[in-house]
Design a protein around this motif. Structure first.
Motif, PDB file in Angstrom:
ATOM      1  N   VAL A  23     -37.808  -7.551  24.283  1.00 55.97           N
ATOM      2  CA  VAL A  23     -36.611  -6.861  24.774  1.00 55.97           C
ATOM      3  C   VAL A  23     -37.048  -5.871  25.846  1.00 55.97           C
ATOM      4  O   VAL A  23     -37.860  -4.981  25.586  1.00 55.97           O
ATOM      5  N   ARG A  24     -36.521  -6.042  27.060  1.00 52.21           N
ATOM      6  CA  ARG A  24     -36.869  -5.150  28.163  1.00 52.21           C
ATOM      7  C   ARG A  24     -35.586  -4.627  28.793  1.00 52.21           C
ATOM      8  O   ARG A  24     -34.533  -5.259  28.694  1.00 52.21           O
ATOM      9  N   TYR A  25     -35.688  -3.476  29.436  1.00 51.85           N
ATOM     10  CA  TYR A  25     -34.516  -2.912  30.102  1.00 51.85           C
ATOM     11  C   TYR A  25     -34.898  -2.336  31.456  1.00 51.85           C
ATOM     12  O   TYR A  25     -36.043  -1.981  31.716  1.00 51.85           O
ATOM     13  N   GLY A  26     -33.890  -2.261  32.309  1.00 50.47           N
ATOM     14  CA  GLY A  26     -34.032  -1.635  33.617  1.00 50.47           C
ATOM     15  C   GLY A  26     -32.743  -0.932  33.967  1.00 50.47           C
ATOM     16  O   GLY A  26     -31.661  -1.294  33.475  1.00 50.47           O
ATOM     17  N   ILE A  27     -32.829   0.072  34.822  1.00 48.84           N
ATOM     18  CA  ILE A  27     -31.664   0.862  35.225  1.00 48.84           C
ATOM     19  C   ILE A  27     -31.660   0.963  36.738  1.00 48.84           C
ATOM     20  O   ILE A  27     -32.700   1.246  37.340  1.00 48.84           O
ATOM     21  N   THR A  28     -30.497   0.745  37.327  1.00 53.79           N
ATOM     22  CA  THR A  28     -30.341   0.856  38.771  1.00 53.79           C
ATOM     23  C   THR A  28     -29.130   1.731  39.065  1.00 53.79           C
ATOM     24  O   THR A  28     -28.041   1.471  38.545  1.00 53.79           O
ATOM     25  N   VAL A  29     -29.337   2.757  39.889  1.00 53.26           N
ATOM     26  CA  VAL A  29     -28.237   3.611  40.344  1.00 53.26           C
ATOM     27  C   VAL A  29     -28.433   3.814  41.844  1.00 53.26           C
ATOM     28  O   VAL A  29     -29.442   4.380  42.259  1.00 53.26           O
ATOM     29  N   THR A  30     -27.488   3.342  42.639  1.00 61.15           N
ATOM     30  CA  THR A  30     -27.644   3.396  44.092  1.00 61.15           C
ATOM     31  C   THR A  30     -27.219   4.742  44.655  1.00 61.15           C
ATOM     32  O   THR A  30     -26.567   5.547  43.973  1.00 61.15           O
ATOM     33  N   LYS A  31     -27.545   4.963  45.916  1.00 57.79           N
ATOM     34  CA  LYS A  31     -27.198   6.217  46.583  1.00 57.79           C
ATOM     35  C   LYS A  31     -25.701   6.377  46.784  1.00 57.79           C
ATOM     36  O   LYS A  31     -25.232   7.483  47.039  1.00 57.79           O
ATOM     37  N   MET A  38     -38.897  -2.588  16.832  1.00 56.45           N
ATOM     38  CA  MET A  38     -39.590  -2.809  18.082  1.00 56.45           C
ATOM     39  C   MET A  38     -38.868  -2.060  19.203  1.00 56.45           C
ATOM     40  O   MET A  38     -37.662  -2.177  19.363  1.00 56.45           O
ATOM     41  N   THR A  39     -39.606  -1.287  19.947  1.00 52.80           N
ATOM     42  CA  THR A  39     -38.990  -0.533  21.040  1.00 52.80           C
ATOM     43  C   THR A  39     -38.947  -1.372  22.308  1.00 52.80           C
ATOM     44  O   THR A  39     -39.882  -2.117  22.606  1.00 52.80           O
ATOM     45  N   PRO A  40     -37.870  -1.247  23.056  1.00 53.44           N
ATOM     46  CA  PRO A  40     -37.778  -1.997  24.312  1.00 53.44           C
ATOM     47  C   PRO A  40     -38.739  -1.432  25.355  1.00 53.44           C
ATOM     48  O   PRO A  40     -39.064  -0.247  25.339  1.00 53.44           O
ATOM     49  N   THR A  41     -39.210  -2.293  26.233  1.00 52.24           N
ATOM     50  CA  THR A  41     -40.092  -1.864  27.306  1.00 52.24           C
ATOM     51  C   THR A  41     -39.313  -1.850  28.626  1.00 52.24           C
ATOM     52  O   THR A  41     -38.230  -2.409  28.728  1.00 52.24           O
ATOM     53  N   VAL A  42     -39.904  -1.231  29.630  1.00 52.70           N
ATOM     54  CA  VAL A  42     -39.218  -1.011  30.908  1.00 52.70           C
ATOM     55  C   VAL A  42     -39.580  -2.119  31.899  1.00 52.70           C
ATOM     56  O   VAL A  42     -40.739  -2.516  32.006  1.00 52.70           O
ATOM     57  N   ILE A  43     -38.578  -2.587  32.619  1.00 48.16           N
ATOM     58  CA  ILE A  43     -38.797  -3.538  33.706  1.00 48.16           C
ATOM     59  C   ILE A  43     -39.242  -2.729  34.919  1.00 48.16           C
ATOM     60  O   ILE A  43     -38.581  -1.760  35.300  1.00 48.16           O
ATOM     61  N   THR A  44     -40.340  -3.131  35.536  1.00 53.16           N
ATOM     62  CA  THR A  44     -40.844  -2.373  36.680  1.00 53.16           C
ATOM     63  C   THR A  44     -40.876  -3.183  37.968  1.00 53.16           C
ATOM     64  O   THR A  44     -40.895  -2.606  39.050  1.00 53.16           O
ATOM     65  N   LYS A  45     -40.877  -4.496  37.885  1.00 54.33           N
ATOM     66  CA  LYS A  45     -41.012  -5.319  39.082  1.00 54.33           C
ATOM     67  C   LYS A  45     -39.653  -5.701  39.658  1.00 54.33           C
ATOM     68  O   LYS A  45     -38.743  -6.102  38.927  1.00 54.33           O
ATOM     69  N   ARG A  46     -39.551  -5.606  40.970  1.00 51.15           N
ATOM     70  CA  ARG A  46     -38.302  -5.933  41.657  1.00 51.15           C
ATOM     71  C   ARG A  46     -37.876  -7.367  41.386  1.00 51.15           C
ATOM     72  O   ARG A  46     -36.692  -7.653  41.216  1.00 51.15           O
TER      73      ARG A  46
END
Length: 126
Positions: free
Chosen positions: A38-46, A1-9
């Protein structure tokens, strides 16, 4: 099963209240998501750098998560990677190893202590 992307803040903010494991290149957050897989999200700030640097870091993180989450990811959890300043210079193999260790720690329930809540910008009396 492939993980999906988190899109909502709201899902990113909810993950911030979950388990946290800090590593030199990133911080991994994980929180149960009520059966959404299984979901994932990535955050990289300025603070990390310009758009080129941030996008390179996100591509590296995405590749790491695609590789690791199907085997090591917690079922029905959101996983969020937050980039840290040293993450872009770190060797890809070192990041892969650190992510594996971080996922193992979270699956064992061994998270870092919770951060203190941030205080708002209050004016001080001098």
């Amino acid at each position: 099963m492939t993980p999906t992307v988190i899109t909502k803040r709201a899902d990113f903010l909810a993950a911030n209240r979950g388990l946290r494991v800090a590593r030199p290149g990133f911080v991994l957050l994980a929180k149960p998501n009520d059966g959404r897989g299984v979901r994932y999200g990535i955050t990289v700030t300025k603070k990390i750098g310009n758009a080129v640097v941030r996008n390179r870091m996100k591509r590296r993180f995405r590749e790491l998560l695609w590789e690791a989450l199907p085997q090591l990811g917690l079922p029905d959890h959101d996983h969020v990677l937050i980039g840290r300043e040293g993450g872009i210079e770190r060797d890809f193999l070192a990041l892969r190893e650190e992510l594996g260790i971080a996922l193992q720690r979270i699956s064992q329930g061994k998270a870092d202590p919770a951060r203190r809540p941030r205080r708002g910008n209050r004016k001080r009396n001098k």
